[in-house]
Design a protein around this motif. Structure first.
Motif, short mmCIF file in Angstrom:
data_model
loop_
_atom_site.label_atom_id
_atom_site.label_comp_id
_atom_site.label_asym_id
_atom_site.label_seq_id
_atom_site.Cartn_x
_atom_site.Cartn_y
_atom_site.Cartn_z
N ILE A 4 0.85 -1.20 0.00
CA ILE A 4 0.00 0.00 0.00
C ILE A 4 0.88 1.25 0.00
N ALA A 5 0.63 2.15 -0.95
CA ALA A 5 1.36 3.42 -0.99
C ALA A 5 0.61 4.46 -0.16
N ILE A 6 1.33 5.22 0.65
CA ILE A 6 0.68 6.21 1.51
C ILE A 6 1.33 7.57 1.36
N ASP A 7 0.51 8.56 1.03
CA ASP A 7 0.97 9.94 1.05
C ASP A 7 1.09 10.33 2.53
N ALA A 8 2.30 10.33 3.04
CA ALA A 8 2.50 10.44 4.49
C ALA A 8 2.53 11.88 4.98
N MET A 9 2.42 12.84 4.06
CA MET A 9 2.61 14.24 4.45
C MET A 9 1.41 15.14 4.15
N ILE A 35 4.59 1.57 1.50
CA ILE A 35 5.60 2.54 1.10
C ILE A 35 5.08 3.91 1.54
N ALA A 36 5.77 4.54 2.46
CA ALA A 36 5.37 5.86 2.94
C ALA A 36 6.12 6.91 2.12
N VAL A 37 5.36 7.81 1.46
CA VAL A 37 6.00 8.81 0.62
C VAL A 37 6.09 10.13 1.38
N GLY A 38 7.32 10.61 1.60
CA GLY A 38 7.47 11.87 2.33
C GLY A 38 8.91 12.10 2.73
N ASP A 39 9.10 13.09 3.59
CA ASP A 39 10.44 13.50 4.01
C ASP A 39 11.05 12.46 4.96
N GLU A 40 12.13 11.83 4.46
CA GLU A 40 12.77 10.75 5.22
C GLU A 40 13.16 11.20 6.63
N ASN A 41 13.64 12.42 6.74
CA ASN A 41 14.08 12.94 8.04
C ASN A 41 12.95 13.02 9.04
N GLN A 42 11.76 13.30 8.54
CA GLN A 42 10.61 13.38 9.43
C GLN A 42 9.97 12.02 9.68
N LEU A 43 9.98 11.17 8.65
CA LEU A 43 9.26 9.90 8.77
C LEU A 43 10.04 8.84 9.56
N ASN A 53 11.04 -3.32 8.77
CA ASN A 53 11.11 -4.16 7.56
C ASN A 53 9.80 -4.18 6.77
N ARG A 54 8.75 -3.58 7.31
CA ARG A 54 7.47 -3.56 6.57
C ARG A 54 7.10 -2.16 6.06
N ILE A 55 7.93 -1.16 6.35
CA ILE A 55 7.69 0.19 5.83
C ILE A 55 8.90 0.67 5.05
N GLU A 56 8.74 0.86 3.74
CA GLU A 56 9.76 1.53 2.95
C GLU A 56 9.45 3.01 2.95
N ILE A 57 10.49 3.84 2.81
CA ILE A 57 10.23 5.28 2.65
C ILE A 57 10.66 5.69 1.25
N LEU A 58 9.76 6.40 0.55
CA LEU A 58 10.15 7.00 -0.73
C LEU A 58 10.31 8.49 -0.44
N HIS A 59 11.54 8.96 -0.47
CA HIS A 59 11.83 10.31 0.00
C HIS A 59 11.43 11.39 -1.01
N THR A 60 10.71 12.37 -0.52
CA THR A 60 10.42 13.60 -1.28
C THR A 60 9.90 14.62 -0.28
N THR A 61 10.05 15.91 -0.60
CA THR A 61 9.67 16.92 0.41
C THR A 61 8.54 17.85 -0.03
N GLU A 78 7.32 16.18 -7.99
CA GLU A 78 8.05 15.76 -6.80
C GLU A 78 7.16 15.76 -5.55
N SER A 79 5.86 16.03 -5.76
CA SER A 79 4.98 16.08 -4.58
C SER A 79 4.70 14.67 -4.07
N THR A 80 4.36 14.59 -2.78
CA THR A 80 4.10 13.28 -2.16
C THR A 80 2.95 12.55 -2.87
N ILE A 81 1.89 13.30 -3.20
CA ILE A 81 0.74 12.63 -3.81
C ILE A 81 1.07 12.16 -5.23
N PHE A 82 1.81 12.99 -5.99
CA PHE A 82 2.19 12.59 -7.35
C PHE A 82 3.03 11.31 -7.30
N LYS A 83 4.01 11.28 -6.41
CA LYS A 83 4.91 10.13 -6.33
C LYS A 83 4.19 8.88 -5.84
#
Lengths: 330, 330
Positions: A4-9, A35-43, A53-61, A78-83
């Motif tokens: 499941i892809a999640i717009d985390a921001m 897959i949580a899409v958002g700022d790696e530093n925050q997530l 091991n069950r959450i990947e992060i796809l980094h974008t701000t 580059e937006s979280t929702i687009f990605k």
């Protein structure tokens, strides 16, 4: 295993309630990864080691704010929702949950993931509470403000299939929202839609605004303009009654027993009228499951939205919508 | 002295609650007399001697039932509603109150009494409760299911004048019901109507379904299809919440104090959400005041409907509507 892809921001309150909801969902259901899409530093700091091991992060701000225009969504690659939507489009995820800008989510999903064959316009469906232990699916509550009869017919087919495949109802009843129950009631568009929807089984004919909350039918069909007004009216009335009760309570608070009693009543009432309980609203008619959660979603609502995404992705929903539309148009 | 014509037989519960309401009104307000239209044999015994000189009876026995078609109304020249409207048309009465078939009342009033110059379609307005001590006038809640922008514009003018002249509000604010507050929101018709209504002063722009119950504006404009859905939705939600509270009450009725408290809360709540409190709904745009009361009106509701008729008939309402429509169309 579903992914499941999640717009985390995208939500109103930043990444915390969304990640918390994701963690809840992962703990309560071990059939998926995310897959949580958002700022790696925050997530990253929000993810417990046990779930790493069950959450990947796809980094974008970049985040599309509620105040931004939906028309820019296509350009903000580059937006979280687009990605997040690209993950689904490219087959790297099976479904997406977003609590972000709903207009942007809807138009990106429609344009990038694409419509199911036979669907002219995707529509957003939402569950409304009734006094009985059941809910009514109302659609469209999205952006289809000017609809033709054909659109309403497609909504009816999609809503009925969703009720059957995802809500697991047997032979769900469909009603057309109108200004009276008689077949003669309606405006020009709904009168024409009535004839088209009559083709499908378990069509209960016209229903009224009050039927949504009585649970007369399982699915209520309207255009997005009216769907929005119905939703906001329901919220407004519930809110007003709550305020009136509170005012009167203050005025006549005569015993501790009364206060205790009222607290119980309020709690139960909240569960019934709180739309967050139902998670999010599915966007029906696009090729992959997209769940649009409320911007103010709490962790529980996010968890429920994720479960909805899982249920949709595990079902035959989109195949069945395509089949039914093909069948009825013959 | 004003003379009010009353369809004394058209309501769901026969002549009793209507005559009782009329008697209440006569006792509480001695500035008017009445003509009760209906079966003399049934009406006469209901009139106390002390009021005999203030109530005339116009005898007729035909009553258009709720289940009858409104299209036959023009042919049923002996019906109570037809005769009551003729009294106004011929200048023998100043205003009419009917709790009978609302479609028949509306079409007879429009066709027999006639429209105010500049009005394309009369519309029914109704008061909705808010959590504050004020109400919101919503129109159209009648039979204008397919409206053009021009009709909505006329409704806005009529509603504003009614709020000023009859409800006695200073500079009443008008809002256009839409799917969002921004000017860009709306369907094709409301977007066009937005531009037209912008001509009038104190136009607050688009409002949402929830604004009706917040009291954000004094008058909310929509077509009759949506107005009906808004009304029924509000009733449905109020009813559902009532049922949920009752269920929970039964489940957790732990003390007499709690029950006493709840009774008070319910009573106050009822006053707020009970549409009968506001009497009837004025049909705006016809040359004489017509108040359409609910078929299930109790005596108090009938009294309030009569007071509304008196307030309308004593005001400059119809002249002002004509003037304003002429003014804005320049």
């Amino acid at each position: 295993m579903l992914k499941i892809a999640i717009d985390a921001m995208g939500g109103d309150f930043g990444p915390e309630p969304i990640m918390e909801g994701l963690i809840l969902a992962l703990r309560n259901n071990n059939t998926f990864t995310a897959i949580a899409v958002g700022d790696e530093n925050q997530l990253k700091p929000l993810i417990p080691n046990s779930l790493a091991n069950r959450i990947e992060i796809l980094h974008t701000t970049d985040v599309i704010k509620m105040s931004d225009s939906a028309t820019d969504a296509l350009k903000r690659k580059e937006s979280t929702i687009f990605k997040a939507i690209e993950l689904v489009k490219e087959g790297q995820a099976d479904a997406i949950v977003s609590a972000g800008h709903s207009g942007a989510s809807m138009s990106l999903a429609t344009l990038r993931i694409g419509r199911i064959k036979g669907v002219s316009r995707p529509a957003i469906a939402t569950l409304m509470p009734t006094s009985e232990n059941q809910n009514t699916l109302v659609m469209d509550v999205g952006a289809n403000v000017d609809c033709e009869a054909k659109n309403l017919f497609e909504f009816a087919v999609m809503g009925q299939v969703y009720a059957q495949d995802v809500l697991q109802l047997d032979e769900p009843l469909v009603g057309l929202l109108s200004n009276g129950e008689e077949e003669s009631k309606g405006n020009e568009v709904t009168k024409e839609a009535f004839k088209l929807i009559s083709k499908i089984p378990n069509f209960a004919g016209n229903v009224e605004g009050s039927d949504v909350f009585k649970g007369t039918v399982d699915v209520v069909i309207c255009d997005g303009f009216i769907g929005n007004i119905l939703l906001k009216t329901a919220e407004g009335v519930a809110d007003t009654i709550g305020k009136i009760i509170k005012k009167n309570l203050k005025r006549s608070l005569i015993s501790i027993a009364g206060a205790v009693l009222m607290r119980k009543v309020f709690k139960n009432l909240k569960v019934k009228v709180d739309y967050a309980e139902y998670g999010g609203a599915p966007l029906l008619g696009v090729k992959s499951p997209v769940i649009i959660a409320h911007g103010k979603s709490n962790p529980k609502a996010i968890q429920n939205a994720i479960f909805q995404a899982i249920n949709s992705a595990s079902s035959n929903l989109n195949n069945d919508i395509e089949e039914k539309l093909k069948h009825y148009s013959l």
